[in-house]
Design a protein around this motif. Structure first.
Motif, PDB file in Angstrom:
ATOM      1  N   VAL A 163       0.842  -1.208   0.000  1.00 38.27           N
ATOM      2  CA  VAL A 163       0.000   0.000   0.000  1.00 38.27           C
ATOM      3  C   VAL A 163       0.872   1.252   0.000  1.00 38.27           C
ATOM      4  N   ILE A 164       1.867   1.302   0.877  1.00 36.99           N
ATOM      5  CA  ILE A 164       2.667   2.522   1.015  1.00 36.99           C
ATOM      6  C   ILE A 164       3.727   2.667  -0.076  1.00 36.99           C
ATOM      7  N   ALA A 165       3.848   1.665  -0.931  1.00 34.48           N
ATOM      8  CA  ALA A 165       4.780   1.772  -2.057  1.00 34.48           C
ATOM      9  C   ALA A 165       4.142   2.479  -3.255  1.00 34.48           C
ATOM     10  N   THR A 166       2.882   2.872  -3.132  1.00 34.21           N
ATOM     11  CA  THR A 166       2.134   3.443  -4.264  1.00 34.21           C
ATOM     12  C   THR A 166       2.704   4.784  -4.717  1.00 34.21           C
ATOM     13  N   GLY A 167       3.021   5.669  -3.763  1.00 31.02           N
ATOM     14  CA  GLY A 167       3.594   6.971  -4.097  1.00 31.02           C
ATOM     15  C   GLY A 167       2.579   7.928  -4.685  1.00 31.02           C
ATOM     16  N   GLY A 168       3.089   9.043  -5.228  1.00 29.40           N
ATOM     17  CA  GLY A 168       2.244  10.038  -5.873  1.00 29.40           C
ATOM     18  C   GLY A 168       1.854  11.186  -4.962  1.00 29.40           C
ATOM     19  N   ASP A 169       1.263  12.221  -5.579  1.00 27.70           N
ATOM     20  CA  ASP A 169       0.778  13.373  -4.829  1.00 27.70           C
ATOM     21  C   ASP A 169      -0.633  13.106  -4.312  1.00 27.70           C
ATOM     22  N   LEU A 170      -1.028  13.857  -3.313  1.00 28.46           N
ATOM     23  CA  LEU A 170      -2.373  13.702  -2.763  1.00 28.46           C
ATOM     24  C   LEU A 170      -3.397  14.119  -3.819  1.00 28.46           C
ATOM     25  N   PRO A 171      -4.399  13.280  -4.091  1.00 27.69           N
ATOM     26  CA  PRO A 171      -5.432  13.662  -5.065  1.00 27.69           C
ATOM     27  C   PRO A 171      -6.108  14.973  -4.668  1.00 27.69           C
TER      28      PRO A 171
END
Length: 563
Positions: free
Chosen positions: A180-188
């Protein structure tokens, strides 16, 4: 005392142009008091902490996460949830100890409009199954202990994806937290409706089933402002009276989180306040006074807030005098009435800390009142004045206002009152009436300065160490025993926990029950803290009044004298 100065501070802070200006707003169809300057949702509260990126935020044993690291993790969780098809307004449940992951998941969900279901970690498999069916979450985050309970009733999670946190071995049907925490990215980028549900916390119900209280974003943010106002008004009043200017800037808080995060005490009050200030949360796995003292000394903890028994155990612990507690500035809490002797004991024994308390409930997203320091020492039997975002009154059984200083049921109306209970329109209509007034179920009186005194409870409830245990719920469990004919459950005074659960039981004709079999029966279907500690097996029918109702008070008084 500085009561005139407190009123002056209130007028200055809440008046036009004040930092805590109060206005009336249209909220859920009613004209309600609210904080003009409060952000619209929990999302904004969390995003504002980006400025504290380099500060320590979550501390658990030897683990530390900064605000920056926590934001990266919350972004990953939010993006992963969206990848699973979870949308704003959907529900995600958390069932675990006070691990850092609890707060990470909470902020991730609230920041994108997903509703958190905070599950009581003490629940049995049967109680978990009820709440999961009631709330219908898309995802359940859980630790090893809760996973073991799910395995006892696997049907409870049909259609719900499981995410395992801190598992030594991750089963095939459970998603690993690491993925789950490997997903990364900015907050939608999501606009969150202020009156949507931020979280659902369960509070025991008089029908024998817990009720899922709907805490809105507006309510949670309003509670944060209630707490900020309480500190600001008290400090300003003292400054007016003594000339003592509060430190500027204020010290960055370090708070011990020593009560469960599935309660408003730890989550909406302690966690929100320290987070908004860019402070550090020191998480406890479970309460133990000696360990709390060690953490206070190690991390220079400034604030400890829990149920009253915790403060009493802390200052009476054999290691207290040997521990450096000089960092403590505030010690107290809520969840139960703080005995006046404890208020004065804190004032005397902890040289740097001042006593404080707040009175509130799940149904108000946190506090209704707050009192601390000189004001609390002066009126140790009071819970303080209602926050300005509330209207408060005491009423008679017909709902009519009682004169100032007289006892009545306390009703409050304000922007922190919950929307209602999920799937329970009957319970909602019973608890919140007449244009948004919440019936607290507590008997109180209000003095000329607006200070509130809780004097009794209207609800048939045992308050054990800050946990609400409704007598009807325990009675319902007792009646599930095939050999129980009659039972009555009530609170027995307890020096440590405030109250313990007591039960008077009459067996069916020709049948026999014992204390051990009753405890074994209850322990299999309900959380351990609800199982009666005191059990009386009677050989005569329980006393009743003319209408056939059990004379519970008479029974309690007679039997408690034997404890």
């Amino acid at each position: 005392m500085y009561y005139a100065e407190l009123k002056r501070a209130n007028n200055e802070l809440t008046g036009p142009g004040g930092d805590f200006e109060i206005v009336e707003q249209e909220i859920l169809g009613n004209r309600i008091r609210a904080w003009k300057n409060a952000p619209p949702s929990v999302r904004e509260v969390w995003l504002a902490t980006l400025e504290f990126a380099d500060r320590d935020y979550l501390v658990y044993h030897d683990e530390k996460l900064t605000y920056g690291e926590t934001h990266a993790l919350t972004n990953s969780v939010a993006n992963w949830l969206f990848q699973q098809g979870v949308k704003p307004g959907d529900r995600v449940a958390i069932s675990m100890r006070n691990y850092p992951e609890w707060m990470i998941i909470y902020w991730a969900c609230c920041a994108v409009g997903i509703t958190v279901v905070g599950m009581n970690a003490w629940w049995t498999a049967e109680e978990m199954a009820y709440a999961l069916e009631d709330s219908d979450p898309a995802i359940l985050f859980l630790d090893a202990e809760r996973l073991a309970r799910v395995r006892q009733k696997p049907d409870m999670v049909k259609g719900t994806k499981l995410v395992g946190v801190r598992l030594d071995d991750v089963p095939e049907d459970v998603i690993d937290w690491k993925d789950v925490i490997a997903t990364g990215g900015d907050l939608p980028d999501i606009a969150v409706d202020p009156d949507s549900d931020a979280c659902i916390f369960y509070t025991s119900g008089t029908t024998g089933f817990p009720k899922g209280a709907q805490l809105t974003h507006r309510g949670c943010v309003s509670n944060l402002f209630n707490m900020l106002y309480a500190r600001a008004s008290s400090a300003l009043a003292v400054m007016y009276a003594t000339g003592e200017v509060p430190p500027d800037p204020a010290p960055v808080p370090v708070t011990l989180i020593n009560t469960p995060l599935f309660h408003v005490t730890a989550n909406n009050c302690a966690a929100y306040a320290v987070t908004a200030a860019g402070g550090t949360m020191v998480l406890m796995y479970k309460w133990e006074a000696g360990e709390a003292l060690r953490l206070i000394e190690k991390h220079r903890v400034m604030t400890v807030s829990g149920v009253p028994v915790m403060a009493r155990e802390l200052i009476n612990h054999p290691d207290f005098e040997k521990t450096d507690t000089s960092s403590l500035l505030a010690l107290g809490g809520g969840g139960a009435q703080v005995p006046p002797d404890l208020v004065l004991a804190i004032e005397e024994k902890v040289s740097t800390a001042r006593p404080n308390t707040g009175y509130g409930m799940t149904e108000t997203c946190g506090i209704i009142t707050s009192v601390a320091a000189d004001f609390y020492v002066d009126r140790p039997d009071s819970v303080g004045p209602a926050m300005p975002s509330y209207e408060a009154k005491c009423v008679d059984p017909d709902g009519n206002d009682v004169p100032l200083g007289e006892r009545g049921e306390l009703w409050v109306r304000g922007s922190s009152v919950i929307k209602g209970y999920i799937n329970r329109p009957d319970a909602t209509a019973e608890s919140i009436t007449d244009g948004g007034w919440l019936h607290t179920g507590d008997i109180a009186k209000i003095d000329e300065d607006g200070f509130i005194y809780i004097v009794d409870r209207k609800k048939d409830m045992v308050l054990r160490g800050g946990e609400n245990i409704y007598c009807a719920e325990v009675e319902a469990a007792l009646y599930r025993h095939n050999d129980v004919a009659e039972c009555s459950v009530f609170g027995i005074p307890d020096e440590r926990l405030g109250e313990e659960v007591g039960a008077a039981i009459v067996a069916k004709p020709g049948k026999q029950v014992s204390e051990d079999t009753i405890r074994e029966h209850c322990g299999a279907i309900m959380a351990k803290h609800k199982v009666p500690r005191y059990i009386w097996i009677l050989d005569e029918p329980l006393p009743r009044n003319a209408s056939g109702k059990f004379l519970k008070r008479e029974l309690r008084d007679r039997l408690s004298a034997k404890v």
